[in-house]
Design an enzyme around this catalytic site. Structure first.
Site, PDB file in Angstrom:
ATOM      1  CG  ASN A 165      13.374  43.149 118.764  1.00 14.77           C
ATOM      2  OD1 ASN A 165      12.917  43.011 117.598  1.00 14.77           O
ATOM      3  ND2 ASN A 165      13.179  44.186 119.458  1.00 14.77           N
ATOM      4  CG  HIS A 169       7.858  43.605 117.753  1.00 13.39           C
ATOM      5  ND1 HIS A 169       8.785  43.149 116.973  1.00 13.39           N
ATOM      6  CD2 HIS A 169       8.568  44.545 118.406  1.00 13.39           C
ATOM      7  CE1 HIS A 169       9.932  43.610 117.059  1.00 13.39           C
ATOM      8  NE2 HIS A 169       9.923  44.598 117.624  1.00 13.39           N
ATOM      9  CB  CYS A 221       9.616  46.831 116.092  1.00 14.32           C
ATOM     10  SG  CYS A 221      11.354  47.270 116.601  1.00 14.32           S
TER      11      CYS A 221
HETATM   12  O1  UT7 Z   1      11.479  46.642 119.316  1.00 12.88           O
HETATM   13  C1  UT7 Z   1      11.584  47.325 120.316  1.00 12.88           C
HETATM   14  C2  UT7 Z   1      12.936  47.393 120.843  1.00 12.88           C
HETATM   15  N1  UT7 Z   1      13.114  47.680 122.142  1.00 12.88           N
HETATM   16  C3  UT7 Z   1      12.869  47.006 123.463  1.00 12.88           C
HETATM   17  O2  UT7 Z   1      12.140  45.720 123.078  1.00 12.88           O
HETATM   18  C4  UT7 Z   1      13.292  47.391 124.557  1.00 12.88           C
HETATM   19  C5  UT7 Z   1      12.458  47.143 125.846  1.00 12.88           C
HETATM   20  N2  UT7 Z   1      13.240  47.189 126.907  1.00 12.88           N
HETATM   21  C6  UT7 Z   1      13.692  45.922 127.362  1.00 12.88           C
HETATM   22  O3  UT7 Z   1      13.581  44.874 126.977  1.00 12.88           O
HETATM   23  C7  UT7 Z   1      14.498  46.218 128.741  1.00 12.88           C
HETATM   24  O4  UT7 Z   1      14.198  47.440 129.279  1.00 12.88           O
HETATM   25  C8  UT7 Z   1      15.717  45.657 128.571  1.00 12.88           C
HETATM   26  C9  UT7 Z   1      15.861  44.161 128.258  1.00 12.88           C
HETATM   27  C10 UT7 Z   1      16.874  46.264 127.604  1.00 12.88           C
HETATM   28  C11 UT7 Z   1      16.626  45.905 130.064  1.00 12.88           C
HETATM   29  O5  UT7 Z   1      15.867  45.552 131.120  1.00 12.88           O
HETATM   30  P1  UT7 Z   1      15.437  46.128 132.302  1.00 12.88           P
HETATM   31  O6  UT7 Z   1      14.572  45.115 133.256  1.00 12.88           O
HETATM   32  O7  UT7 Z   1      14.361  47.282 131.840  1.00 12.88           O
HETATM   33  O8  UT7 Z   1      16.500  46.550 133.084  1.00 12.88           O
HETATM   34  P2  UT7 Z   1      17.177  48.006 133.265  1.00 12.88           P
HETATM   35  O9  UT7 Z   1      17.467  48.664 132.117  1.00 12.88           O
HETATM   36  O10 UT7 Z   1      16.200  48.774 134.342  1.00 12.88           O
HETATM   37  O11 UT7 Z   1      18.577  47.589 134.158  1.00 12.88           O
HETATM   38  C12 UT7 Z   1      18.237  46.909 135.492  1.00 12.88           C
HETATM   39  C13 UT7 Z   1      19.582  46.559 135.946  1.00 12.88           C
HETATM   40  C14 UT7 Z   1      20.859  47.718 135.910  1.00 12.88           C
HETATM   41  O12 UT7 Z   1      21.390  47.582 136.910  1.00 12.88           O
HETATM   42  P3  UT7 Z   1      21.413  48.437 138.250  1.00 12.88           P
HETATM   43  O13 UT7 Z   1      21.480  49.894 137.802  1.00 12.88           O
HETATM   44  O14 UT7 Z   1      20.256  48.292 138.805  1.00 12.88           O
HETATM   45  O15 UT7 Z   1      22.508  48.215 139.209  1.00 12.88           O
HETATM   46  C15 UT7 Z   1      21.565  47.586 134.607  1.00 12.88           C
HETATM   47  O16 UT7 Z   1      22.664  48.050 134.503  1.00 12.88           O
HETATM   48  O17 UT7 Z   1      19.994  45.630 135.022  1.00 12.88           O
HETATM   49  C16 UT7 Z   1      21.480  46.134 134.448  1.00 12.88           C
HETATM   50  N3  UT7 Z   1      21.889  45.429 133.186  1.00 12.88           N
HETATM   51  C17 UT7 Z   1      22.109  44.331 133.048  1.00 12.88           C
HETATM   52  N4  UT7 Z   1      22.686  43.305 133.832  1.00 12.88           N
HETATM   53  C18 UT7 Z   1      23.076  42.224 133.187  1.00 12.88           C
HETATM   54  C19 UT7 Z   1      21.349  45.978 131.965  1.00 12.88           C
HETATM   55  N5  UT7 Z   1      21.635  45.149 131.033  1.00 12.88           N
HETATM   56  C20 UT7 Z   1      22.071  44.074 131.615  1.00 12.88           C
HETATM   57  C21 UT7 Z   1      22.666  42.833 131.040  1.00 12.88           C
HETATM   58  N6  UT7 Z   1      23.022  42.026 131.868  1.00 12.88           N
HETATM   59  N7  UT7 Z   1      22.745  42.701 129.728  1.00 12.88           N
END
Ligand code: UT7
Length: 332
Positions: free
Chosen positions: A289, A259, A118
């Site tokens: 992204n 970004h 990125c």
């Molecule tokens: O260029 C750099 C590229 N990388 C990034 O930019 C990544 C940066 N990270 C993020 O943008 C975020 O971490 C994500 C969008 C990937 C995930 O969001 P989050 O708020 O960090 O969610 P999390 O991974 O902490 O998950 C929270 C909950 C989990 O459920 P439980 O364990 O609390 O029951 C996940 O299983 O949300 C669940 N979850 C989803 N639910 C619905 C994770 N992905 C999804 C989804 N839809 N797509």
């Protein structure tokens, strides 16, 4: 070294290309266990663009480059160097930049790909700037282009919601005396976080094989939470240190082009910097992204929407796989 002999660089032209096909949150809902509300609230994304099956990264880059070269008032033969920032090259080799040198009709010039995920576009900008400063080149074509849809696992809801395809390009040219241009660039890496965002298969560590494909190692793996936390603090640090190096303050900034990784990351960084959101450019809702392509796409959009005025102080800032991070401060 005689610092007076170093030449400044400016962005003389920009262009972008986004494939026509849209992948909406509703489309993603049909692929994995997710929903539109979750994606919008947690990322700010509503849709992304997906390249047509016959389009590779160089095809997207070609369209953006053509526009940028014309926008600079130049022709392909005027370009002295091509740098393509990408993690989704057409092929491992030859480089996407070599394909472009030929398809654009450029002279026999240096052309190479740059892999900094990125952060690739700002890395490329920083390198292009030194070539111009030293007098080696007058016009450098700098591109960020990705077809991430080819390496996204559409069975993994943690990643497939985020990524899209697109390309952005800029022509960097010599800035005349007193002309505004790039005033600061900074780029760095920390490989201890290399496994946080990775395409494990298809390289020399795990070469292509049936076994590799069975394990779905040809797709992006990411520890989203960890990347999320680091991204906010790095973006804040990059903006603050860049301003400090240039003896400027946050009030001097007219526009930050970050970004486009997650709208919440951008919002949190703005809050910590105490800079109002109106001063941050956001288009992640429409494109997701696109890795190395987000910043040049955003620069071109901001320019064509009239959000970049002559003399504006603009900060480009990014964080991504590697881990890598980079910033640039420029007078428009
Ligand atoms: O260029 C750099 C590229 N990388 C990034 O930019 C990544 C940066 N990270 C993020 O943008 C975020 O971490 C994500 C969008 C990937 C995930 O969001 P989050 O708020 O960090 O969610 P999390 O991974 O902490 O998950 C929270 C909950 C989990 O459920 P439980 O364990 O609390 O029951 C996940 O299983 O949300 C669940 N979850 C989803 N639910 C619905 C994770 N992905 C999804 C989804 N839809 N797509």
């Amino acid at each position: 070294m005689d610092l007076d002999s170093l030449r400044s660089a400016r962005i003389a032209g920009t262009g972008r290309y986004l494939p026509e096909k849209r992948l909406t949150n509703q489309d993603v809902e049909k692929m994995v266990d997710t929903n539109d509300e979750w994606i919008r609230q947690r990322t700010g994304i509503m849709e992304r663009r997906i390249a047509a099956p016959e389009q590779a990264t160089s095809d997207l880059a070609h369209e953006a480059a053509r526009i940028a070269i014309a926008d600079a008032g130049l022709e392909p033969k005027d370009i002295d160097q091509i740098i393509v920032a990408t993690v989704t090259a057409d092929t491992v080799f030859p480089s996407t930049a070599c394909r472009l040198q030929f398809s654009l009709g450029c002279r026999e010039i240096p052309a190479f790909d740059l892999g900094a995920a990125c952060s690739g576009f700002i890395y490329a900008l920083a390198i292009a700037r030194t070539g111009i400063a030293a007098g080696s080149f007058d016009n450098v074509l700098v591109i960020g282009a990705e077809t991430l849809s080819r390496i996204v696992d559409y069975e993994d809801r943690g990643t497939c919601i985020l990524f899209g395809d697109g390309a952005g390009a800029a022509v960097l040219s010599v800035a005349g005396d007193g002309e505004p241009g790039i005033i600061d660039t900074h780029f760095a890496a920390d490989g201890s976080g290399a496994d946080l965002m990775i395409l494990p298969g298809g390289g020399s560590r795990i070469p292509a094989s049936h076994e590799m494909v069975n394990q779905r190692l040809q797709y992006i793996r990411m520890e989203g939470r960890s990347v999320y936390r680091q991204a906010i603090s790095k973006i804040v640090m990059l903006v603050e240190e860049s301003l400090k190096r240039c003896h400027l303050t946050r009030d001097d900034i007219d526009l930050i082009i970050p970004h486009q990784m997650n709208a919440r990351i951008i919002q949190s960084a703005a809050d910590r910097l105490n800079i109002p959101m109106e001063k941050l450019f956001v288009n992640i809702d429409r494109y997701g992204n696109t890795s190395a392509a987000t910043i040049p796409i955003a620069i071109d959009e901001a320019k064509r929407e009239g959000r970049l005025k002559k003399g504006d102080l603009v900060c480009l800032v990014t964080f991504g796989g590697g881990m890598t991070w980079a910033s640039a401060l420029l007078r428009w």
